[in-house]
Write a protein that holds these residues in place. Structure first.
Motif, PDB file in Angstrom:
ATOM      1  N   ARG A 105       0.843  -1.193   0.000  1.00  0.00           N
ATOM      2  CA  ARG A 105       0.000   0.000   0.000  1.00  0.00           C
ATOM      3  C   ARG A 105       0.877   1.240   0.000  1.00  0.00           C
ATOM      4  N   THR A 106       0.315   2.325  -0.486  1.00  0.00           N
ATOM      5  CA  THR A 106       1.055   3.576  -0.544  1.00  0.00           C
ATOM      6  C   THR A 106       0.694   4.532   0.576  1.00  0.00           C
ATOM      7  N   THR A 107      -0.323   4.205   1.348  1.00  0.00           N
ATOM      8  CA  THR A 107      -0.768   5.099   2.419  1.00  0.00           C
ATOM      9  C   THR A 107      -0.331   4.577   3.784  1.00  0.00           C
ATOM     10  N   GLN A 108      -0.019   5.483   4.679  1.00  0.00           N
ATOM     11  CA  GLN A 108       0.452   5.109   6.011  1.00  0.00           C
ATOM     12  C   GLN A 108      -0.596   4.330   6.787  1.00  0.00           C
ATOM     13  N   GLN A 109      -1.867   4.573   6.485  1.00  0.00           N
ATOM     14  CA  GLN A 109      -2.939   3.923   7.220  1.00  0.00           C
ATOM     15  C   GLN A 109      -2.944   2.416   7.009  1.00  0.00           C
ATOM     16  N   GLY A 110      -2.281   1.956   5.970  1.00  0.00           N
ATOM     17  CA  GLY A 110      -2.242   0.535   5.683  1.00  0.00           C
ATOM     18  C   GLY A 110      -1.172  -0.229   6.421  1.00  0.00           C
ATOM     19  N   TYR A 111      -0.472   0.458   7.319  1.00  0.00           N
ATOM     20  CA  TYR A 111       0.655  -0.146   8.013  1.00  0.00           C
ATOM     21  C   TYR A 111       0.445  -0.074   9.525  1.00  0.00           C
ATOM     22  N   ALA A 112       0.701  -1.200  10.187  1.00  0.00           N
ATOM     23  CA  ALA A 112       0.419  -1.282  11.617  1.00  0.00           C
ATOM     24  C   ALA A 112       1.660  -1.119  12.480  1.00  0.00           C
ATOM     25  N   TYR A 113       2.802  -1.462  11.937  1.00  0.00           N
ATOM     26  CA  TYR A 113       4.037  -1.420  12.729  1.00  0.00           C
ATOM     27  C   TYR A 113       5.099  -0.605  11.987  1.00  0.00           C
ATOM     28  N   TRP A 114       5.876   0.140  12.771  1.00  0.00           N
ATOM     29  CA  TRP A 114       6.883   1.038  12.213  1.00  0.00           C
ATOM     30  C   TRP A 114       8.200   0.885  12.960  1.00  0.00           C
ATOM     31  N   GLY A 115       9.280   1.075  12.221  1.00  0.00           N
ATOM     32  CA  GLY A 115      10.583   1.128  12.847  1.00  0.00           C
ATOM     33  C   GLY A 115      10.890   2.523  13.338  1.00  0.00           C
ATOM     34  N   GLN A 116      12.072   2.687  13.906  1.00  0.00           N
ATOM     35  CA  GLN A 116      12.489   3.972  14.477  1.00  0.00           C
ATOM     36  C   GLN A 116      13.060   4.913  13.424  1.00  0.00           C
ATOM     37  N   GLY A 117      13.431   4.381  12.297  1.00  0.00           N
ATOM     38  CA  GLY A 117      13.951   5.213  11.218  1.00  0.00           C
ATOM     39  C   GLY A 117      15.469   5.233  11.159  1.00  0.00           C
ATOM     40  N   THR A 118      15.983   5.507   9.973  1.00  0.00           N
ATOM     41  CA  THR A 118      17.416   5.660   9.772  1.00  0.00           C
ATOM     42  C   THR A 118      17.644   6.878   8.879  1.00  0.00           C
ATOM     43  N   GLN A 119      18.633   7.682   9.230  1.00  0.00           N
ATOM     44  CA  GLN A 119      18.875   8.944   8.531  1.00  0.00           C
ATOM     45  C   GLN A 119      19.682   8.701   7.263  1.00  0.00           C
ATOM     46  N   VAL A 120      19.209   9.275   6.176  1.00  0.00           N
ATOM     47  CA  VAL A 120      19.945   9.290   4.912  1.00  0.00           C
ATOM     48  C   VAL A 120      20.183  10.742   4.539  1.00  0.00           C
ATOM     49  N   THR A 121      21.449  11.082   4.336  1.00  0.00           N
ATOM     50  CA  THR A 121      21.810  12.442   3.959  1.00  0.00           C
ATOM     51  C   THR A 121      22.618  12.391   2.671  1.00  0.00           C
ATOM     52  N   VAL A 122      22.151  13.110   1.658  1.00  0.00           N
ATOM     53  CA  VAL A 122      22.823  13.145   0.365  1.00  0.00           C
ATOM     54  C   VAL A 122      23.364  14.553   0.150  1.00  0.00           C
ATOM     55  N   SER A 123      24.673  14.654   0.030  1.00  0.00           N
ATOM     56  CA  SER A 123      25.297  15.961  -0.154  1.00  0.00           C
ATOM     57  C   SER A 123      25.462  16.266  -1.643  1.00  0.00           C
ATOM     58  N   SER A 124      25.383  17.534  -1.966  1.00  0.00           N
ATOM     59  CA  SER A 124      25.498  17.946  -3.380  1.00  0.00           C
ATOM     60  C   SER A 124      26.932  18.214  -3.764  1.00  0.00           C
TER      61      SER A 124
END
Length: 124
Positions: A105-124
């Protein structure tokens, strides 16, 4: 309960690549779709990619289509997001999520469990 742990984020130059991993533990992994979302500073969380429980169906946001690939390894209970040709606008915290059923699914409502996240930084 389901625990999702993301890893693989970091700092990369524009044009570079990263592979994010999302390891799952707890309830059955194989029966549920999995997705990746991201949130940039000051912006709403947005859909990036999703994969069905069987792995046969994948979905991508237009902004990453052709550059990102989602896949899953059932033996390792892990979903991956291979990110190539990264752009500064890909900079965000990336979150892994497990859906409520086998359909991607493309919507957040379709998901029940989430991780804490990981940072991605792209420099120019």
């Amino acid at each position: 309960q389901v625990q999702l742990v993301e890893s693989g984020g970091g700092l990369v130059q524009a044009g570079g690549s990263l592979r994010l991993s999302c390891a799952a533990s707890g309830r059955t992994f194989s029966g549920y779709a999995r997705g990746w979302f991201r949130q940039a500073p000051g912006k709403e969380r947005e859909f990036v990619a999703a994969i069905s429980s069987s792995g046969s169906t994948t979905m991508y946001a237009d902004s990453v289509k052709g550059r990102f690939t989602i896949s899953r390894d059932y033996a390792k209970n892990t979903v991956y997001l291979q990110m190539n040709s990264l752009k500064p606008e890909d900079t965000a915290v990336y979150y892994c999520a497990q859906a409520t059923d086998n359909l991607p699914r493309t919507t957040q409502q379709g998901y029940a469990y989430w991780g804490q996240g990981t940072q991605v930084t792209v420099s120019s």
